[in-house]
Design an enzyme around this catalytic site. Structure first.
Site, mmCIF file in Angstrom:
data_model
loop_
_atom_site.group_PDB
_atom_site.id
_atom_site.type_symbol
_atom_site.label_atom_id
_atom_site.label_comp_id
_atom_site.label_asym_id
_atom_site.label_seq_id
_atom_site.Cartn_x
_atom_site.Cartn_y
_atom_site.Cartn_z
ATOM 1 C CD GLU A 1 -2.271 1.287 2.897
ATOM 2 O OE1 GLU A 1 -3.163 2.131 3.115
ATOM 3 O OE2 GLU A 1 -1.838 0.508 3.774
ATOM 4 C CE LYS B 1 -8.151 1.374 3.529
ATOM 5 N NZ LYS B 1 -7.127 1.738 4.521
ATOM 6 C CB CYS C 1 -4.883 -0.711 5.006
ATOM 7 S SG CYS C 1 -4.447 -0.337 6.730
#
Length: 531
Positions: free
Chosen positions: A283, A348, A397
């Site tokens: 990420e 995301k 994440c």
């Protein structure tokens, strides 16, 4: 069987009873500390002491209010220990003074402890209204319903589900492929509650026999499934690069060239030794805008082109909002093709509060933990990124802690799950291991290989049975490679997830209604006639 389980104190009187209660609370909390990943030693089956202790504390309480209080304090103790690591990012990267950061794990634990408190309060309320068998089933269903609630209330934080603790022993989570992590927790809490229910005369009771049979079946099914062959799909070779970039330097513009050089050097060395089809970086591995035409971006694209590989990497991104004359930021994943061009993007969708945006930012006098980048906006499209024979379902994440997001990726056609993360925030704590075990649970639920690429560890390849094929050490510059399979077959849980979750909630509500009706029936006076 005694339908009205009574509180029974020891011969020593009130002081002795208090000591026993505190001892049980400590045992329950200790079970949580040891059961979930921790810095010392993990034995996942100790986690069962947590719901078992809570059930005992609820059943032996004098009132629902006392049971609720016991549940809250016990869970506060347990969760404060399991989530001690929250202090690290808040203090080190949020620039919060130590005296203010130290209570943060406790504050988070106070919120999470509300759910076990409700569990204990309702279990005590139901104990005089339900038979022991029904009471154990109610306990399991109630626990499952509360785990589902934790995942959605206040954007959700399902970090410590009971099933995730079991991921350290892969056989123990195989049932998740059939009933999901929440379903597995429901069964385990049912069994532990049956086991702690007191018998009237004999230690061997029907609930305890059923509890033993349920646990034995859970273990047998798990071990048998581990021996089953994995679903067959087209194989691919994947490489993972762990750059181990210091979080305090990551967003420093003067360090960008060194960051890119490290990732390129590690990648070239890995590909020379073990040719791969797909290379995965973490990420926001690139602390600049890959969408722009920059020198460093060109170097990254050139790597994919010269090595003729797929490259999946994280980078911040932006769009310009003409209507409001401002930029909108995204936490984005780019899939670069063998020609160096962008084949796909994913933004995301579930952002970290106070990490990537500040809730009520115009009101609260707080800042984010992420440096150098503005507030992110959530993405709206969870479509897998297609490259070669792979359809990559990306989870950035802590998106991997949410079962629904992994479910959505597979529903949309993902043949492989990819968790890209930056766990540097957590430091040398147990949080990265807890995060890894949640990823393993998702792999089992969805029956997919999980590729986990992180900045500082723990990076790993996890097979569809939740077994960690390879993993890296924490805070080590590293790379690894291995084989994965593109799988399109779905698990029973995937096909029935919506139904299973609604059955758990629905049965919980039905048992509450049933208990209320039984209580009213018991209170209705019996009228007799003289003849």
């Amino acid at each position: 069987m005694d339908h009205h389980l009574r509180s029974r104190g020891p011969a020593g009187g009130k002081n002795g009873l208090t000591m026993i209660i505190w001892a049980m609370a400590i045992v329950a909390a200790f079970g949580a500390w040891v059961g979930w990943a921790n810095p010392v030693y993990q034995e996942p089956f100790f986690a069962l002491l947590f719901p078992a202790g809570l059930a005992w504390l609820a059943i032996t309480a004098a009132s629902s209010r006392q049971a609720l209080k016991r549940g809250f304090l016990t869970a506060l103790l347990a969760y404060s220990g399991c989530l001690y690591w929250v202090f690290v990012p808040v203090h080190r990267y949020g620039n919060i003074p130590m005296v203010l950061a130290l209570p943060c794990p406790v504050l988070l634990a106070m919120y999470l402890a509300v759910y076990p408190a409700v569990f204990c309060g309702m279990l005590h309320w139901a104990k005089s209204k339900l038979s022991p068998l029904a009471l154990g089933l109610f306990a399991g269903l109630l626990w499952g319903s509360l785990e589902l609630a934790v995942g959605v209330v206040f954007t959700g934080f399902p970090w410590l589900p009971l099933a995730a603790a079991m991921a350290a022993r892969p056989f123990a989570i195989q049932a998740a492929a059939l009933i999901g992590g929440t379903g597995l927790a429901t069964l385990l809490v049912t069994a532990t509650t049956w086991f702690v229910l007191p018998g009237r005369r004999l230690p061997i009771t029907l609930p305890r026999i059923l509890a033993i049979l349920l646990v034995a079946g859970w273990a047998v099914i798990g071990m048998a499934r581990l021996d089953d062959p994995l679903p067959q799909g087209r194989w691919a070779r994947v490489g993972i690069v762990q750059g181990n970039i210091d979080q305090s330097l990551k967003w420093d513009p003067g360090y960008q060239t060194d960051t890119v050089s490290r990732y390129i050097d590690l990648s070239e060395k890995l590909v020379r030794q073990n040719p791969v089809d797909l290379l995965v970086w973490p990420e926001t591995a690139l602390p600049f805008f890959l969408q722009e035409l920059t020198r460093e971006g060109a170097r990254v694209r050139n790597l994919a082109r010269t090595q003729e590989i797929l490259l999946l990497t994280g980078s911040p991104a932006y769009e310009f909002d003409l209507a409001n004359n401002r930029y909108i930021m995204y936490n984005r994943t780019f899939l670069l093709g063998p020609q160096g061009g962008t084949m796909g993007e994913y933004d995301k969708m579930h952002l970290v509060p106070f990490g990537e945006y500040v809730p009520l930012g115009g009101i609260l006098p707080l800042t984010k933990l992420v440096q150098a980048v503005g507030d992110f906006r959530e993405g709206t499209d969870g479509q897998p990124l297609a490259g070669g024979n792979l359809a990559l379902g990306v989870l950035i994440c802590y998106e991997t802690i949410f079962p629904a997001l992994a479910q959505e990726r597979v529903t949309k056609g993902a043949s492989v799950l990819v968790n890209m993360s930056n766990d540097a925030w957590f430091g040398q704590t147990s949080a990265p291991r807890q995060h890894l075990q949640l990823a393993a649970l998702r792999a089992v639920e969805q029956g997919r290989y999980m590729i986990r690429s992180t900045n500082t560890g723990i990076s790993a390849i996890i097979d569809p049975r939740g077994r960690i094929v390879q993993e890296t050490e924490l805070f080590k510059t590293a790379s690894l490679s291995g084989n994965i399979s593109a799988i399109y077959e779905t698990t029973v849980y995937h096909d029935l997830a919506w139904l299973l979750q609604n059955v758990i909630i629905g049965l919980t509500l039905l048992m509450v209604i049933w208990a209320i009706l039984r209580a009213r029936q018991a209170q209705t006076p019996t009228v007799t006639r003289n003849t």
